[in-house]
Design a protein around this motif. Sequence first.
Motif, PDB file in Angstrom:
ATOM      1  N   LEU A   1      33.599 -51.184  91.990  1.00  0.00           N
ATOM      2  CA  LEU A   1      34.456 -50.518  91.009  1.00  0.00           C
ATOM      3  C   LEU A   1      35.839 -50.351  91.624  1.00  0.00           C
ATOM      4  O   LEU A   1      36.094 -49.395  92.353  1.00  0.00           O
ATOM      5  N   ASP A   2      36.717 -51.310  91.358  1.00  0.00           N
ATOM      6  CA  ASP A   2      38.063 -51.235  91.906  1.00  0.00           C
ATOM      7  C   ASP A   2      38.894 -50.367  90.973  1.00  0.00           C
ATOM      8  O   ASP A   2      38.643 -50.353  89.778  1.00  0.00           O
ATOM      9  N   GLU A   3      39.878 -49.662  91.499  1.00  0.00           N
ATOM     10  CA  GLU A   3      40.727 -48.780  90.700  1.00  0.00           C
ATOM     11  C   GLU A   3      39.861 -47.794  89.913  1.00  0.00           C
ATOM     12  O   GLU A   3      39.956 -47.702  88.693  1.00  0.00           O
ATOM     13  N   LEU A   4      39.026 -47.072  90.607  1.00  0.00           N
ATOM     14  CA  LEU A   4      38.042 -46.177  89.988  1.00  0.00           C
ATOM     15  C   LEU A   4      38.586 -45.244  88.893  1.00  0.00           C
ATOM     16  O   LEU A   4      37.971 -45.125  87.836  1.00  0.00           O
ATOM     17  N   PRO A   5      39.754 -44.599  89.109  1.00  0.00           N
ATOM     18  CA  PRO A   5      40.223 -43.666  88.078  1.00  0.00           C
ATOM     19  C   PRO A   5      40.630 -44.349  86.763  1.00  0.00           C
ATOM     20  O   PRO A   5      40.828 -43.679  85.757  1.00  0.00           O
ATOM     21  N   GLU A   6      40.753 -45.661  86.766  1.00  0.00           N
ATOM     22  CA  GLU A   6      41.101 -46.368  85.530  1.00  0.00           C
ATOM     23  C   GLU A   6      39.913 -46.451  84.573  1.00  0.00           C
ATOM     24  O   GLU A   6      40.068 -46.726  83.391  1.00  0.00           O
TER      25      GLU A   6
ATOM     26  N   ALA B   1      36.997 -48.202  94.937  1.00  0.00           N
ATOM     27  CA  ALA B   1      38.298 -48.048  95.582  1.00  0.00           C
ATOM     28  C   ALA B   1      39.249 -47.341  94.634  1.00  0.00           C
ATOM     29  O   ALA B   1      39.131 -47.472  93.410  1.00  0.00           O
ATOM     30  N   MET B   2      40.142 -46.567  95.198  1.00  0.00           N
ATOM     31  CA  MET B   2      41.132 -45.873  94.369  1.00  0.00           C
ATOM     32  C   MET B   2      42.372 -45.543  95.181  1.00  0.00           C
ATOM     33  O   MET B   2      42.355 -45.553  96.411  1.00  0.00           O
ATOM     34  N   ASN B   3      43.462 -45.240  94.464  1.00  0.00           N
ATOM     35  CA  ASN B   3      44.638 -44.680  95.117  1.00  0.00           C
ATOM     36  C   ASN B   3      44.481 -43.165  95.034  1.00  0.00           C
ATOM     37  O   ASN B   3      43.792 -42.673  94.155  1.00  0.00           O
ATOM     38  N   PRO B   4      45.137 -42.436  95.927  1.00  0.00           N
ATOM     39  CA  PRO B   4      44.953 -40.976  95.899  1.00  0.00           C
ATOM     40  C   PRO B   4      45.654 -40.299  94.716  1.00  0.00           C
ATOM     41  O   PRO B   4      45.336 -39.166  94.388  1.00  0.00           O
TER      42      PRO B   4
ATOM     43  N   LYS C   1      40.718 -35.839  88.632  1.00  0.00           N
ATOM     44  CA  LYS C   1      39.668 -35.268  87.785  1.00  0.00           C
ATOM     45  C   LYS C   1      38.916 -36.337  87.014  1.00  0.00           C
ATOM     46  O   LYS C   1      37.796 -36.124  86.546  1.00  0.00           O
ATOM     47  N   LYS C   2      39.571 -37.492  86.859  1.00  0.00           N
ATOM     48  CA  LYS C   2      38.959 -38.571  86.088  1.00  0.00           C
ATOM     49  C   LYS C   2      37.664 -39.068  86.713  1.00  0.00           C
ATOM     50  O   LYS C   2      36.811 -39.637  86.063  1.00  0.00           O
ATOM     51  N   ILE C   3      37.557 -38.903  88.014  1.00  0.00           N
ATOM     52  CA  ILE C   3      36.340 -39.365  88.688  1.00  0.00           C
ATOM     53  C   ILE C   3      35.300 -38.289  88.499  1.00  0.00           C
ATOM     54  O   ILE C   3      35.497 -37.156  88.894  1.00  0.00           O
ATOM     55  N   SER C   4      34.221 -38.681  87.893  1.00  0.00           N
ATOM     56  CA  SER C   4      33.246 -37.656  87.553  1.00  0.00           C
ATOM     57  C   SER C   4      32.635 -37.042  88.807  1.00  0.00           C
ATOM     58  O   SER C   4      32.269 -37.749  89.754  1.00  0.00           O
ATOM     59  N   GLY C   5      32.545 -35.737  88.854  1.00  0.00           N
ATOM     60  CA  GLY C   5      31.945 -35.031  89.982  1.00  0.00           C
ATOM     61  C   GLY C   5      30.540 -35.519  90.275  1.00  0.00           C
ATOM     62  O   GLY C   5      30.220 -35.850  91.408  1.00  0.00           O
ATOM     63  N   PRO C   6      29.684 -35.582  89.214  1.00  0.00           N
ATOM     64  CA  PRO C   6      28.301 -36.028  89.444  1.00  0.00           C
ATOM     65  C   PRO C   6      28.212 -37.444  90.005  1.00  0.00           C
ATOM     66  O   PRO C   6      27.295 -37.754  90.755  1.00  0.00           O
ATOM     67  N   LEU C   7      29.157 -38.321  89.666  1.00  0.00           N
ATOM     68  CA  LEU C   7      29.107 -39.672  90.236  1.00  0.00           C
ATOM     69  C   LEU C   7      29.507 -39.598  91.713  1.00  0.00           C
ATOM     70  O   LEU C   7      28.863 -40.174  92.578  1.00  0.00           O
ATOM     71  N   LEU C   8      30.562 -38.833  91.963  1.00  0.00           N
ATOM     72  CA  LEU C   8      31.045 -38.658  93.333  1.00  0.00           C
ATOM     73  C   LEU C   8      29.918 -38.105  94.217  1.00  0.00           C
ATOM     74  O   LEU C   8      29.784 -38.461  95.377  1.00  0.00           O
ATOM     75  N   ASP C   9      29.130 -37.259  93.597  1.00  0.00           N
ATOM     76  CA  ASP C   9      27.982 -36.669  94.275  1.00  0.00           C
ATOM     77  C   ASP C   9      26.989 -37.708  94.774  1.00  0.00           C
ATOM     78  O   ASP C   9      26.246 -37.458  95.706  1.00  0.00           O
ATOM     79  N   ARG C  10      26.950 -38.827  94.106  1.00  0.00           N
ATOM     80  CA  ARG C  10      25.983 -39.871  94.466  1.00  0.00           C
ATOM     81  C   ARG C  10      26.580 -40.926  95.387  1.00  0.00           C
ATOM     82  O   ARG C  10      25.945 -41.923  95.686  1.00  0.00           O
TER      83      ARG C  10
ATOM     84  N   ALA D   1      32.040 -44.563  81.005  1.00  0.00           N
ATOM     85  CA  ALA D   1      31.559 -45.724  81.757  1.00  0.00           C
ATOM     86  C   ALA D   1      30.981 -45.280  83.101  1.00  0.00           C
ATOM     87  O   ALA D   1      29.988 -45.835  83.573  1.00  0.00           O
ATOM     88  N   LEU D   2      31.592 -44.267  83.697  1.00  0.00           N
ATOM     89  CA  LEU D   2      31.103 -43.786  84.985  1.00  0.00           C
ATOM     90  C   LEU D   2      29.853 -42.925  84.802  1.00  0.00           C
ATOM     91  O   LEU D   2      28.932 -42.953  85.609  1.00  0.00           O
ATOM     92  N   GLU D   3      29.847 -42.175  83.701  1.00  0.00           N
ATOM     93  CA  GLU D   3      28.691 -41.316  83.429  1.00  0.00           C
ATOM     94  C   GLU D   3      27.399 -42.121  83.283  1.00  0.00           C
ATOM     95  O   GLU D   3      26.353 -41.708  83.746  1.00  0.00           O
ATOM     96  N   VAL D   4      27.503 -43.298  82.626  1.00  0.00           N
ATOM     97  CA  VAL D   4      26.280 -44.079  82.396  1.00  0.00           C
ATOM     98  C   VAL D   4      25.687 -44.642  83.690  1.00  0.00           C
ATOM     99  O   VAL D   4      24.551 -45.084  83.702  1.00  0.00           O
ATOM    100  N   LEU D   5      26.468 -44.605  84.756  1.00  0.00           N
ATOM    101  CA  LEU D   5      25.957 -45.150  86.021  1.00  0.00           C
ATOM    102  C   LEU D   5      25.035 -44.173  86.751  1.00  0.00           C
ATOM    103  O   LEU D   5      24.258 -44.561  87.612  1.00  0.00           O
ATOM    104  N   ARG D   6      25.155 -42.906  86.403  1.00  0.00           N
ATOM    105  CA  ARG D   6      24.437 -41.879  87.165  1.00  0.00           C
ATOM    106  C   ARG D   6      22.929 -42.049  87.152  1.00  0.00           C
ATOM    107  O   ARG D   6      22.288 -42.075  88.195  1.00  0.00           O
ATOM    108  N   GLN D   7      22.360 -42.165  85.970  1.00  0.00           N
ATOM    109  CA  GLN D   7      20.904 -42.258  85.867  1.00  0.00           C
ATOM    110  C   GLN D   7      20.345 -43.501  86.547  1.00  0.00           C
ATOM    111  O   GLN D   7      19.421 -43.418  87.348  1.00  0.00           O
TER     112      GLN D   7
END
Length: 506
Positions: free
Chosen positions: A301-306, A344-347, A372-381, A311-317
Amino acid sequence: MVTCYTCGLNGIDAYIVDIEADVTKALPQYDVVGLADMAIKESKERVRSGIKNSGFEFPARKITINLAPASVRKEGTHYDLPMAVALLGASVELAHLGEYVMMGELSLSGEIRGVSGVLPMADYAKKHGYSKVIVPLENAREAALVPNLQVYPVSDLKEVISFLKGETEIAPFEASETVSFDEIDWKLDFADVKGQENAKRALEVACSGGHSILMSGTPGSGKTMLSKRVPGILPPLTFEESMDVTKIYSVCSLVSKEHPMIVKRPFRALHHTASTVSIIGGGTKAMPGEISLAHNGVLFLDELPEFKREALEVLRQPLEDKKINVTRVSRSAEYPCNFMIIAAMNPCPCGYYGSHIKECSCTLDQIKKYQKKISGPLLDRIDIQIEVPSVNYDEIASLEKAESSQTIRDRVIRAREIQKMRYQGEGILTNAELTAPLVKKYCVLTQDAQNMMKQAFSVLGLTARGYDKIIKVARTIADLEESELIQMHHLAEAISYRDIENRMMY
Ligand SMILES: Nc1ncnc2c1ncn2[C@@H]1O[C@H](COP(=O)(O)OP(=O)(O)OP(=O)(O)O)[C@@H](O)[C@H]1O
Ligand SMILES: [Mg+2]
């Protein structure tokens, strides 16, 4: 009545389908029954034309073709060939018909065209008592990946009938030569990446333990460059893993005709505009999505915040379950999806927040919103999170060749072997897969390390999940050193891989 055999598919799992043809003396009529979908209705017409144009007579009688078991929905064009054979079997003697499982699409002229899903079907047939399959020529190499299976490649209906009548012989396809892992031309090598020792080390740890990783850094620091080189440091697929991956690609018609076996771990770069269906799978045919195409490999996942939040939420399960149920109107298909994420992302939006080389031009609000765009629960994983700073001039200008991918891969392979041995009987292969009880069982810290962890726990404000993540990564670092106990320096390194979460502003 004549019966011949083919397979149906549910995900990458196959089952035997009996094709029964009944031809009786009555007013001409032609029916196909057994819960056939649209493609099979069309198949009915191809079968009629294919038979006629191959020089056979299409019986002017009451024809009924039944696809059993009737209770499961069948789709695909590969039913053409067995339907035509069963139908013709009513008027000519086809001895030994019951020994074969066959599949293939017919053209109107009676030629046999390639179909998708041959590998899972052929593999199932072999495992369930059939040792002979008749497949389209273009799928022969793929079917021949199944050990000890006799594969008869065919190009037209006439040839099949003459073979089944015993008039002509078809030489079984010789088992396919697969490209061995050692012959792969990787093209992209870690030796080309200057400096970035910290990022390389983190990627080595990630690949060793199967941990997902997030890299944050200024534009041009080499995040994309590093990520693209990851497949070269991953261990080779085992035969079973290769088969599973190739089966998924087979269902999607993505296998190469010449070298069907996939021996390299998949690396799928997901675009940030990708739809949910293309990510997790679905559509009218319940096809696998990118997460399944990344099975046993990497989802990048390049440029994650984009990426859109959904789309990120569906990856969790799927990250948790390692398999996904793709549902459509009338049924669902299950596909495996055991992948690691490299993101990958820029800060910040301008890319220079926290950088020494250029001042950040973003407002605090902009930075917060971006992060904030990066979901906390995804970051958690994502077990490992690192900063990737720009390389300095000395590093870029250095003529020294960095360590090759091969050297790094050898260490990764060794670490994976240690894990495989340790987790025999637990149903897992890597440290990333450790559940909370298994963490307790297999991750033993020295007294010093325990004290350090206790301190870190309160200082960093860790959650139970955060705690487990650090321990799992420390386990991998210890494995790279072939140390059974987790020591202080292993733990310290693991704690340093939580950079980004700690610096987030929200
Ligand atoms: N450490 C390095 N060694 C050698 N070349 C590098 C390195 N870092 C960057 N480069 C060069 O800079 C180019 C851009 O790097 P890359 O695209 O990987 O940066 P990035 O971190 O992904 O940037 P962005 O945040 O803009 O996506 C690379 O293609 C490469 O040519
Ligand atoms: Mg980039």
